[in-house]
Write an enzyme that holds these catalytic residues in place. Structure first.
Site, PDB file in Angstrom:
ATOM      1  N   GLY A  78      85.927 -10.865  88.447  1.00 52.37           N
ATOM      2  CA  GLY A  78      86.008 -12.031  88.064  1.00 52.37           C
ATOM      3  C   GLY A  78      87.469 -11.796  88.186  1.00 52.37           C
ATOM      4  N   LEU A  79      87.931 -13.102  87.052  1.00 54.61           N
ATOM      5  CA  LEU A  79      89.642 -13.779  87.068  1.00 54.61           C
ATOM      6  C   LEU A  79      89.912 -14.043  88.092  1.00 54.61           C
ATOM      7  CD1 LEU A  79      91.722  -9.748  86.249  1.00 54.61           C
ATOM      8  CD2 LEU A  79      90.776 -12.072  85.089  1.00 54.61           C
ATOM      9  N   CYS A  80      88.910 -15.132  88.394  1.00 61.29           N
ATOM     10  CA  CYS A  80      89.315 -15.947  89.954  1.00 61.29           C
ATOM     11  C   CYS A  80      88.348 -17.561  89.516  1.00 61.29           C
ATOM     12  CB  CYS A  80      87.845 -16.011  90.866  1.00 61.29           C
ATOM     13  SG  CYS A  80      86.833 -15.192  90.178  1.00 61.29           S
ATOM     14  N   GLY A  81      89.177 -17.902  88.247  1.00 59.20           N
ATOM     15  CA  GLY A  81      89.088 -18.910  87.863  1.00 59.20           C
ATOM     16  C   GLY A  81      87.505 -19.454  87.103  1.00 59.20           C
TER      17      GLY A  81
END
Length: 303
Positions: free
Chosen positions: A87-90
């Site tokens: 994750g952590l990709c907008g």
């Protein structure tokens, strides 16, 4: 109003978070360049295979490959969903999954059965939670696409199409436009149109039946060795594999770009929060000092 110690602890916590997001931003920037180079490096091969396949399909009209046979009606379809493992990709995964779920609802509303293949942990997890008919999956793809691993999961859908179990196979992935923009795309993988175009370098049209179709004419005459059927069969398989590989490469480039942008935004927000907390800290500290001075002056006056 919170005390000085609580504010100082919160400032320290946000500073530590900003260090992490800043480091992740730099790592994503480094991986983004490599992913973009890998994506662009695969385009010449995919382009040439596509051109030759399009020429052969028109130069030898008496042989119809199973990949090019249009279904009479849609009774069942397969969808290959490409997502990220982390994750952590907008909103990258959110956008593609929103598109896939919308298309699945459209198919089910028309009475068309849907079976899905997940490439990436995020799509596999969500499709499992919504009780989709998940027939195959491949997760932990790494930083570079591995065609041998990818084609194993996708071959389940390809074999289902050849056997007549599904009438069409679609590919859902993020198309890399630039560092700041990644478009979720839903393109038809099978059956192949009579004229092939690059879905990752041309605008994706609204109609599914018109996707990958461009107006062009070819006047090529080929000599086949050993025979036309063997050459066309092998070439169209290479084309499908190249399209899947390019889709995953596009998604990986989109992932690193989106993560770099998201981590930069997080770092900037953390910097702003630290500034606001520093202001509150200074005001609280000043108020405490003023209060102490007032108490000292009041005590001296009383004496």
């Amino acid at each position: 109003m919170p005390g000085i110690k609580e504010i100082r602890t919160k400032i320290k916590s946000v500073q530590n978070t900003r260090k992490i997001t800043k480091a992740m931003e730099m790592v994503a920037a480094s991986k983004m360049r490599k992913a973009q180079e890998r994506m662009r490096a695969g385009r010449p091969y995919a382009t040439k295979v596509r051109e030759v396949a399009a020429h052969l399909m028109q130069a030898h009209p008496d042989y119809r490959h199973p990949y090019t046979v249009e279904p009479g009606s849609l009774r069942a379809v397969g969808i290959v969903v490409v997502s990220t493992d982390k994750g952590l990709c907008g909103g990258l995964n959110t956008n593609i999954m929103r598109l896939v779920l919308a298309r699945m609802r459209e198919f089910e509303h028309k009475g068309v059965k849907v079976q899905v293949t997940a490439l990436g942990s995020k799509s596999a997890g969500l499709l499992s939670r919504v009780n989709a008919n998940l027939v195959s999956q491949e997760v932990q793809l790494g930083d570079a696409p591995n065609l041998e691993r990818l084609i194993g999961a996708v071959k389940v859908q390809i074999d289902a199409f050849v056997d007549g179990k599904v009438d069409a196979v679609y590919l859902a992935t993020n198309r890399f436009v630039n560092t700041m923009k990644q478009d979720p795309s839903f393109i038809r993988l099978l059956p192949l149109p009579s004229v092939l175009a690059d879905p990752f370098q041309t605008e994706v049209v609204a109609s599914e039946d018109e996707q990958n179709v461009v107006k062009s004419t070819f006047g090529w005459d080929y000599l086949y060795e050993p025979d036309a059927r063997t050459v066309i069969d092998e070439l169209l398989m290479r084309y499908v594999e190249g399209l899947v590989y390019q889709a995953v490469a596009e998604n990986m480039a989109s992932e690193q770009s989106a993560r770099m942008v998201a981590m930069k935004a997080a770092s900037d927000n953390a910097k702003k929060v630290i500034g606001d907390l520093q202001l509150v800290y200074n005001k609280t500290r000043q108020a405490a000092i003023t209060k102490e001075i007032s108490e000292i002056v009041g005590g001296a006056a009383a004496v």
